[in-house]
Motif scaffolding. Structure first.
Motif, PDB file in Angstrom:
ATOM      1  N   ASP A 232       0.833  -1.203   0.000  1.00 11.75           N
ATOM      2  CA  ASP A 232       0.000   0.000   0.000  1.00 11.75           C
ATOM      3  C   ASP A 232       0.871   1.259   0.000  1.00 11.75           C
ATOM      4  O   ASP A 232       1.935   1.256   0.613  1.00 11.75           O
ATOM      5  N   SER A 254      -8.022  -5.549  -9.689  1.00 10.43           N
ATOM      6  CA  SER A 254      -8.500  -6.768  -9.037  1.00 10.43           C
ATOM      7  C   SER A 254      -8.424  -6.547  -7.524  1.00 10.43           C
ATOM      8  O   SER A 254      -7.358  -6.147  -7.044  1.00 10.43           O
ATOM      9  N   PRO A 255      -9.493  -6.784  -6.755  1.00 11.16           N
ATOM     10  CA  PRO A 255     -10.811  -7.226  -7.218  1.00 11.16           C
ATOM     11  C   PRO A 255     -11.503  -6.133  -8.051  1.00 11.16           C
ATOM     12  O   PRO A 255     -11.281  -4.944  -7.792  1.00 11.16           O
ATOM     13  N   ARG A 263     -16.850  -6.663  -0.613  1.00 12.83           N
ATOM     14  CA  ARG A 263     -15.453  -6.815  -0.189  1.00 12.83           C
ATOM     15  C   ARG A 263     -15.312  -6.680   1.339  1.00 12.83           C
ATOM     16  O   ARG A 263     -14.659  -7.516   1.981  1.00 12.83           O
ATOM     17  N   ARG A 274     -11.971 -15.591   2.996  1.00 10.96           N
ATOM     18  CA  ARG A 274     -11.538 -14.282   2.479  1.00 10.96           C
ATOM     19  C   ARG A 274     -10.663 -14.454   1.230  1.00 10.96           C
ATOM     20  O   ARG A 274     -10.845 -13.789   0.216  1.00 10.96           O
ATOM     21  N   ARG A 275      -9.729 -15.391   1.305  1.00  9.65           N
ATOM     22  CA  ARG A 275      -8.796 -15.568   0.171  1.00  9.65           C
ATOM     23  C   ARG A 275      -9.507 -16.188  -1.026  1.00  9.65           C
ATOM     24  O   ARG A 275      -9.136 -15.919  -2.171  1.00  9.65           O
ATOM     25  N   TYR A 278     -11.040 -13.270  -2.889  1.00 10.54           N
ATOM     26  CA  TYR A 278     -10.068 -12.523  -3.715  1.00 10.54           C
ATOM     27  C   TYR A 278      -9.624 -13.347  -4.921  1.00 10.54           C
ATOM     28  O   TYR A 278      -9.392 -12.799  -5.999  1.00 10.54           O
ATOM     29  N   ASN A 282      -9.900 -12.350  -9.083  1.00  3.02           N
ATOM     30  CA  ASN A 282      -8.904 -12.397 -10.171  1.00  3.02           C
ATOM     31  C   ASN A 282      -9.498 -13.005 -11.442  1.00  3.02           C
ATOM     32  O   ASN A 282      -9.170 -12.577 -12.552  1.00  3.02           O
ATOM     33  N   ARG A 302      -3.093  -4.388  -9.167  1.00  5.27           N
ATOM     34  CA  ARG A 302      -3.113  -5.626  -8.351  1.00  5.27           C
ATOM     35  C   ARG A 302      -3.783  -6.776  -9.104  1.00  5.27           C
ATOM     36  O   ARG A 302      -4.793  -6.598  -9.777  1.00  5.27           O
ATOM     37  N   TYR A 303      -3.219  -7.979  -8.922  1.00  7.34           N
ATOM     38  CA  TYR A 303      -3.779  -9.187  -9.553  1.00  7.34           C
ATOM     39  C   TYR A 303      -3.317 -10.379  -8.716  1.00  7.34           C
ATOM     40  O   TYR A 303      -3.233 -10.262  -7.479  1.00  7.34           O
ATOM     41  N   SER A 306      -0.705 -10.132  -5.700  1.00  6.22           N
ATOM     42  CA  SER A 306      -1.203  -9.593  -4.419  1.00  6.22           C
ATOM     43  C   SER A 306      -1.949 -10.671  -3.658  1.00  6.22           C
ATOM     44  O   SER A 306      -1.757 -10.830  -2.445  1.00  6.22           O
ATOM     45  N   THR A 307      -2.806 -11.392  -4.361  1.00  7.89           N
ATOM     46  CA  THR A 307      -3.625 -12.402  -3.685  1.00  7.89           C
ATOM     47  C   THR A 307      -2.726 -13.429  -3.004  1.00  7.89           C
ATOM     48  O   THR A 307      -2.912 -13.772  -1.835  1.00  7.89           O
ATOM     49  N   THR A 365      -6.859   0.356   6.157  1.00  8.64           N
ATOM     50  CA  THR A 365      -7.510  -0.934   6.350  1.00  8.64           C
ATOM     51  C   THR A 365      -6.764  -1.641   7.476  1.00  8.64           C
ATOM     52  O   THR A 365      -5.645  -1.259   7.821  1.00  8.64           O
ATOM     53  N   GLU A 367      -5.260  -4.412   7.386  1.00 10.76           N
ATOM     54  CA  GLU A 367      -3.997  -4.989   6.939  1.00 10.76           C
ATOM     55  C   GLU A 367      -2.932  -3.895   6.785  1.00 10.76           C
ATOM     56  O   GLU A 367      -1.767  -4.132   7.022  1.00 10.76           O
ATOM     57  N   GLU A 368      -3.348  -2.681   6.402  1.00 13.61           N
ATOM     58  CA  GLU A 368      -2.380  -1.584   6.313  1.00 13.61           C
ATOM     59  C   GLU A 368      -1.833  -1.269   7.698  1.00 13.61           C
ATOM     60  O   GLU A 368      -0.654  -1.005   7.872  1.00 13.61           O
TER      61      GLU A 368
HETATM   62  N1  LIG Z   1      -5.932  -8.970  -6.253  1.00 12.83           N
HETATM   63  C1  LIG Z   1      -5.952  -8.734  -4.923  1.00 12.83           C
HETATM   64  C2  LIG Z   1      -6.035  -7.440  -4.422  1.00 12.83           C
HETATM   65  C3  LIG Z   1      -6.035  -7.239  -3.075  1.00 12.83           C
HETATM   66  N2  LIG Z   1      -5.946  -8.284  -2.223  1.00 12.83           N
HETATM   67  C4  LIG Z   1      -5.940  -8.064  -0.760  1.00 12.83           C
HETATM   68  C5  LIG Z   1      -4.564  -8.095  -0.159  1.00 12.83           C
HETATM   69  C6  LIG Z   1      -4.657  -7.082   0.938  1.00 12.83           C
HETATM   70  O1  LIG Z   1      -5.292  -7.688   2.045  1.00 12.83           O
HETATM   71  C7  LIG Z   1      -5.614  -6.039   0.410  1.00 12.83           C
HETATM   72  C8  LIG Z   1      -4.878  -4.909  -0.279  1.00 12.83           C
HETATM   73  O2  LIG Z   1      -5.717  -4.217  -1.119  1.00 12.83           O
HETATM   74  P1  LIG Z   1      -5.845  -2.592  -1.061  1.00 12.83           P
HETATM   75  O3  LIG Z   1      -6.075  -2.256   0.401  1.00 12.83           O
HETATM   76  O4  LIG Z   1      -4.575  -2.041  -1.570  1.00 12.83           O
HETATM   77  O5  LIG Z   1      -7.002  -2.274  -1.945  1.00 12.83           O
HETATM   78  O6  LIG Z   1      -6.458  -6.768  -0.476  1.00 12.83           O
HETATM   79  C9  LIG Z   1      -5.878  -9.563  -2.747  1.00 12.83           C
HETATM   80  O7  LIG Z   1      -5.802 -10.531  -1.955  1.00 12.83           O
HETATM   81  N3  LIG Z   1      -5.873  -9.760  -4.082  1.00 12.83           N
END
Ligand SMILES: Nc1ccn([C@H]2C[C@H](O)[C@@H](COP(=O)(O)O)O2)c(=O)n1
Ligand SMILES: Nc1ncnc2c1ncn2[C@@H]1O[C@H](COP(=O)(O)OP(=O)(O)OP(=O)(O)O)[C@@H](O)[C@H]1O
Length: 419
Positions: A232, A254-255, A263, A274-275, A278, A282, A302-303, A306-307, A365, A367-368
């Motif tokens: 980030d 992505s997403p 989300r 959660r995963r 995401y 993709n 992101r794609y 990142s996931t 967020t 995670e940030e």
């Molecule tokens: N393609 C993606 C995009 C995002 N994520 C997850 C990974 C992080 O938890 C969060 C980061 O996204 P942001 O806060 O920069 O919008 O989203 C993922 O798993 N896959």
């Protein structure tokens, strides 16, 4: 009783228990045996005169296990006395994939009966195994006592085993269940998880309906597809916007936007769910890429990197060295997901990234916040990014001015994609 003890020891004799007393050091590994060990005691250096307990989830259903494990931590934190420390624990077969059963280890310094009352309630009402640990005898050996429910609802100690030290395994236990728990390597595997959630998370239905209507992508695109990755505030939005303009390209994320309404809901779910959400994002983005790359180059914010990278870094506990080795199958690209022409990862020192986060001053967020608080986690995300293959990412120094970063990236794109 002796027969029952034999059978449970038979069940657990190939398993090792790992307790994370300190995230910067190796876990303490122990096993169960019918006889005491002559080697030094496993807990000697980490426990004072504290009562100890362990809990682990007893269910064959993956979704139930994941949901219950996540909720259990909240429940324990709320109900146990504040002097009780909750540590992560796993039970696993050394170096055997998919063998991990997660749980918690409790160090209770409260000297009250409240902890046993809370654990007794859990044992009566929830799918858990509960054990207590005692240190006794002249040689101060530890033993594990498995609790059981009696028919009239009381709790009794059913079986007792000696706690003996176990070898450190080659693979850290947190790496054994990554595949299909944290990272999904096919559309079908991610889809199945959400399908199984429809009754407990009604929003899954809407997501699956969208995914069912997704566009199918060809393996090869007419125009290049360039993915921009990074932690980030490394400048992805700034760069993807300027690149899109400079190349007359189409910008995708992505997403994708169509998943935005769900989300935040899926962000509150345990990693398994959660995963999977995401991962499906993709495939939706891949459909859009396939469509748009018929007319123009496509830039993607992101794609897959990142996931996979965030999922692996979150799943793997402790030190950077606990990550699966480079070349491990966990860093592979899903066989059915459209591959981009080029993936660029923006890299920044943590000081400059923090400065930019502060200048931007938006809500962070969870995670940030974790990234800020946890330098180790940030390192693991970046390292995982760099180990992912098929295509691997090219690291770009994102510290110069926005225009300099753009020029540097345009040069790379011209060189690698002949644009
Ligand atoms: N393609 C993606 C995009 C995002 N994520 C997850 C990974 C992080 O938890 C969060 C980061 O996204 P942001 O806060 O920069 O919008 O989203 C993922 O798993 N896959
Ligand atoms: N090259 C740069 N030099 C200095 N500041 C920059 C640069 N690129 C972006 N910024 C600033 O840093 C902040 C974060 O940039 P940006 O929003 O583009 O990052 P991001 O990677 O998209 O973040 P996130 O993933 O959190 O959305 C913004 O305030 C932006 O103006």
């Amino acid at each position: 009783m002796a027969r029952r003890m034999m059978s449970r020891l038979g069940q657990w004799s190939s398993y090792v228990f790992a307790v994370d007393f300190d995230t910067n050091s190796d876990p303490i590994y122990f096993a169960l045996a019918s006889k005491q060990s002559e080697r030094p005691q496993v807990f000697r250096n980490v426990l004072a005169d504290e009562m100890c307990y362990s809990l682990h989830v007893q269910s064959d259903d993956k979704i139930e296990r994941a949901k219950f494990y996540g909720g259990l931590k909240k429940k324990l934190s709320k109900e146990l006395p504040p002097e009780c420390t909750i540590l992560e624990m796993s039970i696993f077969q050394p170096n055997v994939k998919d063998s991990v059963i997660k749980g918690y280890f409790l160090k209770d310094a409260s000297k009250s009966s409240a902890t046993e009352r809370v654990l007794g309630e859990l044992l009566r009402n929830d799918p858990v195994y509960v054990c207590s640990y005692l240190c006794g005898g002249e040689d101060r050996q530890w033993s594990q006592h498995l609790w059981s429910n009696t028919e009239d609802g009381w709790v009794e100690v059913l079986e007792k085993y000696c706690v003996v030290p176990a070898e450190k395994p080659v693979h850290h236990p947190s790496t054994l269940n990554i595949i299909n728990y944290d990272v999904f390597y096919s559309f079908e595997d991610a889809y199945k998880v959400l399908q199984q959630c429809v009754d407990i998370i009604p929003e899954s239905k809407a997501v699956l309906e969208l995914v069912d209507q997704r566009l199918k992508s060809k393996e090869k695109t007419d125009f290049p597809v360039i993915v921009i990755e990074g932690l980030d505030a490394t400048g992805k939005t700034t760069l993807t916007e300027s690149l899109t303009e400079a190349l007359g390209a189409t910008l995708l994320k992505s997403p994708p936007q169509c998943l935005s309404p769900w989300r935040a809901r899926f962000d509150t779910e345990p990693p398994l769910i959660r995963r999977a959400f995401y991962a499906l994002g993709n495939y939706l983005t891949a459909g859009q890429i396939g469509q748009e790359a018929r007319q123009a180059p496509v830039i993607v914010d992101r794609y897959w990197h990142s996931t996979a990278a965030y999922a692996i870094a979150t799943a793997v506990g402790g030190k950077l060295g606990n990550l699966p080795q480079a070349g491990s199958e966990v860093y592979g690209w899903p066989g059915d997901l459209l591959r981009p022409s080029l993936v660029l990862m923006l890299s920044l020192s943590s000081q400059e990234r923090m400065r930019r986060l502060q200048v931007r001053g938006q809500d962070k967020t969870m995670e940030e916040e974790e990234l800020e608080a946890n330098h180790l986690f940030r390192q693991k995300v970046e390292e995982a990014y760099q180990r992912i293959e098929g295509p691997a990412c090219v690291t770009v120094d994102a510290s110069p001015s926005p225009d300099q970063v753009l020029q540097q990236v345009l040069l790379l794109i011209r060189e690698k994609c002949h644009l």
